[in-house]
Design a protein around this motif. Structure first.
Motif, PDB file in Angstrom:
ATOM      1  N   CYS A  66       0.856  -1.162   0.089  1.00  0.00           N
ATOM      2  CA  CYS A  66      -0.050   0.170   0.042  1.00  0.00           C
ATOM      3  C   CYS A  66       0.956   1.266  -0.186  1.00  0.00           C
ATOM      4  O   CYS A  66       1.811   1.315   0.781  1.00  0.00           O
ATOM      5  CB  CYS A  66      -0.858  -0.001   1.219  1.00  0.00           C
ATOM      6  SG  CYS A  66      -1.828   1.411   1.426  1.00  0.00           S
ATOM      7  N   HIS A 111       3.815   4.310   5.766  1.00  0.00           N
ATOM      8  CA  HIS A 111       4.342   2.995   6.444  1.00  0.00           C
ATOM      9  C   HIS A 111       4.601   1.865   5.335  1.00  0.00           C
ATOM     10  O   HIS A 111       5.273   1.065   5.298  1.00  0.00           O
ATOM     11  CB  HIS A 111       3.227   2.539   7.346  1.00  0.00           C
ATOM     12  CG  HIS A 111       3.095   3.152   8.657  1.00  0.00           C
ATOM     13  ND1 HIS A 111       4.167   3.599   9.180  1.00  0.00           N
ATOM     14  CD2 HIS A 111       2.059   3.641   9.059  1.00  0.00           C
ATOM     15  CE1 HIS A 111       3.695   4.181  10.486  1.00  0.00           C
ATOM     16  NE2 HIS A 111       2.450   4.490  10.246  1.00  0.00           N
ATOM     17  N   GLU A 112       3.991   2.348   4.085  1.00  0.00           N
ATOM     18  CA  GLU A 112       3.914   1.387   2.851  1.00  0.00           C
ATOM     19  C   GLU A 112       3.873  -0.082   3.366  1.00  0.00           C
ATOM     20  O   GLU A 112       4.773  -0.688   3.142  1.00  0.00           O
ATOM     21  CB  GLU A 112       5.362   1.695   2.260  1.00  0.00           C
ATOM     22  CG  GLU A 112       5.290   3.008   1.733  1.00  0.00           C
ATOM     23  CD  GLU A 112       6.612   3.188   0.754  1.00  0.00           C
ATOM     24  OE1 GLU A 112       7.027   2.245   0.233  1.00  0.00           O
ATOM     25  OE2 GLU A 112       6.937   4.405   0.411  1.00  0.00           O
ATOM     26  N   CYS A 113       2.818  -0.549   4.063  1.00  0.00           N
ATOM     27  CA  CYS A 113       2.567  -1.864   4.590  1.00  0.00           C
ATOM     28  C   CYS A 113       2.552  -2.655   3.297  1.00  0.00           C
ATOM     29  O   CYS A 113       1.993  -2.596   2.438  1.00  0.00           O
ATOM     30  CB  CYS A 113       1.357  -1.843   5.316  1.00  0.00           C
ATOM     31  SG  CYS A 113       0.917  -0.939   6.517  1.00  0.00           S
ATOM     32  N   LEU A 167       1.214  -6.349   2.724  1.00  0.00           N
ATOM     33  CA  LEU A 167       0.015  -6.740   3.231  1.00  0.00           C
ATOM     34  C   LEU A 167      -0.041  -8.273   2.423  1.00  0.00           C
ATOM     35  O   LEU A 167      -0.531  -8.362   1.414  1.00  0.00           O
ATOM     36  CB  LEU A 167      -1.253  -6.011   3.181  1.00  0.00           C
ATOM     37  CG  LEU A 167      -1.251  -4.576   3.847  1.00  0.00           C
ATOM     38  CD1 LEU A 167      -2.412  -3.939   3.276  1.00  0.00           C
ATOM     39  CD2 LEU A 167      -1.110  -4.723   5.293  1.00  0.00           C
ATOM     40  N   GLY A 209      -3.864  -2.984   7.428  1.00  0.00           N
ATOM     41  CA  GLY A 209      -2.611  -2.171   7.654  1.00  0.00           C
ATOM     42  C   GLY A 209      -2.731  -1.466   9.072  1.00  0.00           C
ATOM     43  O   GLY A 209      -3.427  -1.609   9.880  1.00  0.00           O
ATOM     44  N   VAL A 210      -1.554  -0.851   9.272  1.00  0.00           N
ATOM     45  CA  VAL A 210      -1.310  -0.203  10.595  1.00  0.00           C
ATOM     46  C   VAL A 210      -2.324   0.896  11.090  1.00  0.00           C
ATOM     47  O   VAL A 210      -2.749   0.930  11.801  1.00  0.00           O
ATOM     48  CB  VAL A 210       0.082   0.451  10.640  1.00  0.00           C
ATOM     49  CG1 VAL A 210       0.198   1.504  11.772  1.00  0.00           C
ATOM     50  CG2 VAL A 210       1.112  -0.292  10.490  1.00  0.00           C
ATOM     51  N   CYS A 211      -3.119   1.279   9.909  1.00  0.00           N
ATOM     52  CA  CYS A 211      -4.222   2.487  10.013  1.00  0.00           C
ATOM     53  C   CYS A 211      -5.425   1.652  10.680  1.00  0.00           C
ATOM     54  O   CYS A 211      -6.392   2.227  10.716  1.00  0.00           O
ATOM     55  CB  CYS A 211      -4.303   2.997   8.859  1.00  0.00           C
ATOM     56  SG  CYS A 211      -4.665   1.852   7.354  1.00  0.00           S
ATOM     57  N   ILE A 250      -4.795   8.231   4.479  1.00  0.00           N
ATOM     58  CA  ILE A 250      -5.085   6.659   4.662  1.00  0.00           C
ATOM     59  C   ILE A 250      -6.647   6.449   3.893  1.00  0.00           C
ATOM     60  O   ILE A 250      -7.072   5.284   3.653  1.00  0.00           O
ATOM     61  CB  ILE A 250      -5.266   6.160   6.007  1.00  0.00           C
ATOM     62  CG1 ILE A 250      -6.302   6.690   6.722  1.00  0.00           C
ATOM     63  CG2 ILE A 250      -3.861   6.506   6.612  1.00  0.00           C
ATOM     64  CD1 ILE A 250      -6.240   6.137   8.212  1.00  0.00           C
TER      65      ILE A 250
HETATM   66  S1  SF4 Z   1      -0.943   2.309   7.504  1.00  0.00           S
HETATM   67 FE1  SF4 Z   1      -2.777   1.906   6.213  1.00  0.00          FE
HETATM   68  S2  SF4 Z   1      -2.476   3.496   4.575  1.00  0.00           S
HETATM   69 FE2  SF4 Z   1      -0.523   3.448   5.547  1.00  0.00          FE
HETATM   70  S3  SF4 Z   1       0.707   2.049   4.061  1.00  0.00           S
HETATM   71 FE3  SF4 Z   1      -0.433   0.864   5.846  1.00  0.00          FE
HETATM   72  S4  SF4 Z   1      -2.352   0.170   5.016  1.00  0.00           S
HETATM   73 FE4  SF4 Z   1      -1.705   2.028   3.857  1.00  0.00          FE
END
Ligand code: SF4
Length: 374
Positions: free
Chosen positions: A28, A33-35, A37, A43-45, A146
């Motif tokens: 993402c 953070h560019e998770c 997944l 994600g962290v969000c 986000i």
């Molecule tokens: S925290 Fe959410 S918005 Fe940020 S990279 Fe991870 S999934 Fe995407």
């Protein structure tokens, strides 16, 4: 009754800000953070999820809406006095202990943060903004990066209706999300919380992507303003403020810097509230670093002339304020100082058609949106 997370998991659509990695995970790019997944991961969000190889993102609701003077965001160099219609979704990629929007930003992390979502469409939000007299529409309250796909959908409608658009953000962006936003976002406020990477890690982020984002925003010609909430004992050392303001001045001395007063909130109740004297000292550091537009906020009437805009060339008064309220406006139709004719950096209307008010603006009626049904 479904939980908030279950309710929101239905309010999604396919996202646009991601790549498929060689191992099948999704990367993402909506925030710094560019998770990466794997299937089923969130994600962290807590709002973007890999669902069977598709990135599902929030859609079709808001956590809240409100119409206020644009000075509250704060933007001081963009349509002074105009009403800004603010909307936000839920969730955040950071978890700041002093968040003043924690009811929406931490709704998916903190069981005490209960913000019932409202059913919404881009068309209805823009209609509501216009009905309330807004000239600007702003994605705020939660971290707008986000939920960028939703903001862009709203802003497409807003631009078609002639509104100016803005983000109020922590600035934890990526090159990809800024490219995605550039056609649709005019104003971008970054909350630069500290100039210390250790502090950012306490809040759940890193300083690197935030500084890169500020540089890129300026290069890409978004109208950028920076705000720093001055928290005694956290980010108010002379050394840190000197480095922070020198950085902003190195990007451009014309970027307005707002240094604002902290009051005890959410989980950060240890530090004392910021005093006017502290704001004045921080503002002096910003001026010494070369910043030409420095403002002190949250303590109206107690910070001398640091609520007003003055010409950086000749010192003439351009906009006089008390708190969020514009008391006088003297910028010319072509965005210049009426005295020395110097160009004033910012986004100005041909004429001042905002409010000059001695008391808070109160919307005539509340937004016509309804709570999402379980
Ligand atoms: S925290 Fe959410 S918005 Fe940020 S990279 Fe991870 S999934 Fe995407």
């Amino acid at each position: 009754m479904p939980t908030l997370a279950e309710l929101l998991s239905r309010e999604t659509r396919d996202g646009e800000l991601y790549d498929v990695l060689p191992d099948g995970r999704l990367r993402c790019y909506a925030c710094g953070h560019e998770c990466p997944l794997p299937d089923g991961a969130i994600g962290v969000c807590k709002v973007r999820v890999n669902q069977s190889g598709r990135l599902r993102v929030p859609w079709g609701y808001v956590g809240g809406v409100q119409c206020d003077p644009i000075e509250k965001k704060p933007f001081f160099h963009a349509h002074p006095g105009a009403l800004a219609y603010s909307f936000g979704m839920l969730g955040c990629d950071l978890h700041c202990g002093y968040c003043q929007n924690w009811v929406t930003s931490q709704a998916l992390r903190d069981p005490e943060a209960v913000a019932p979502p409202l059913d919404a469409s881009p068309e209805r939000l823009v209609r509501d903004a216009i009905r309330q007299g807004a000239r600007v529409i702003v994605s705020t309250y939660n971290e707008p990066l986000i939920t960028s796909e939703w903001a862009v959908a709203v802003f497409k409608e807003a631009k078609a209706a002639g509104l100016t658009t803005g983000f109020v953000s922590n600035g934890n962006g990526t090159p990809q999300v800024l490219e995605y936003l550039r056609p649709w976002v005019d104003l971008y406020k970054v909350d630069l919380k500290s100039f210390d990477d250790r502090h950012y890690r306490e809040l759940g982020g890193r300083i690197g992507p935030i500084l890169d984002t500020i540089r890129r925003l300026h290069e890409m010609r978004f109208w950028v303003e920076i705000v720093t909430l001055l928290i005694p004992g956290f980010n108010d050392s002379r050394d840190e403020l000197q480095r922070l303001t020198a950085f902003v001045a190195s990007v451009s001395p014309d970027i307005p810097w707002h240094v604002t007063a902290f009051h005890k909130d959410y989980r950060m109740t240890g530090p004392e509230n910021t005093t006017a004297e502290m704001l004045l000292q921080a503002a002096a550091i910003g001026r010494a670093a070369g910043l030409r537009f420095v403002y002190a906020g949250n303590l109206p009437g107690r910070v001398g002339n640091l609520e007003d805009t003055r010409c950086a060339e000749c010192g003439d008064l351009l906009v006089a304020r008390y708190g969020y309220y514009v008391r006088d406006y003297r910028i010319t139709a072509d965005g210049r100082c009426p005295g020395c004719k110097a160009s004033v950096p910012g986004v100005w209307g041909r004429k001042f058609d905002g409010q000059i008010a001695s008391r808070p603006f109160l919307p005539g009626s509340r937004a016509r949106l309804s709570v999402l049904q379980p």
